[in-house]
Write a protein that holds these residues in place. Structure first.
Motif: not given
Length: 151
Positions: A44-50
């Motif tokens: 949730l805290d790292h949308p860049e991982l999606l």
């Protein structure tokens, strides 16, 4: 194609869909939509991982993670789709329940046209069906790339 070529959990889901009438298949898809797990806090805290699956009509993001277990490496699937997109969430729920925790070989062996086995092609628009096919394709590409790194 028969469901015996699918991983057990996915084959059971396909059998459940095929046993129903079209209106009931849509209801089952909605149940999968409601059952899609929320993202873990670390994602949730790292949308860049999606990664966004742009072929989906509604915004859908996914990622995979490797998990070592006694039998080797399993792949965990994570999806983010808005609640107001029940079809997209439902497709993600089907793929999550059917593929989460499997090995690369099991996931990569799933036929690309598996979404058609759900029997929704007359009830769902072709664009939405294309979205589910794209989700499966994206999962398979990510798993294949991650598995190559292990070799």
């Amino acid at each position: 194609m028969s469901t015996y070529t699918l991983p057990a959990a996915l084959a059971e889901i396909v059998d459940d869909f095929q046993a129903l009438t079209e209106p009931d298949r849509l209801q089952l898809l909605l149940e999968f939509s409601r059952g899609l797990p929320a993202l873990p806090e670390r994602l949730l805290d790292h949308p860049e991982l999606l990664e966004q699956v742009v072929e989906c009509q509604s915004p859908l993001f996914l990622t995979i993670e490797q998990e070592k277990n006694p039998d080797g490496v399993a792949y965990r699937l994570f999806f983010k789709a808005p609640p107001e997109a029940p079809t997209t969430r439902g497709f993600a729920g089907v793929l999550h329940e059917g593929l989460d925790g499997l090995t690369a070989a099991e996931i990569l062996a799933v036929p690309d046209d598996m979404p058609e086995l759900l029997g929704l092609t007359r009830a769902i628009t072709p664009l939405r069906m294309r979205g589910m096919t794209a989700m499966l394709g994206r999962i398979k590409r990510k798993v294949a790339a991650a598995d190559r790194l292990l070799s």
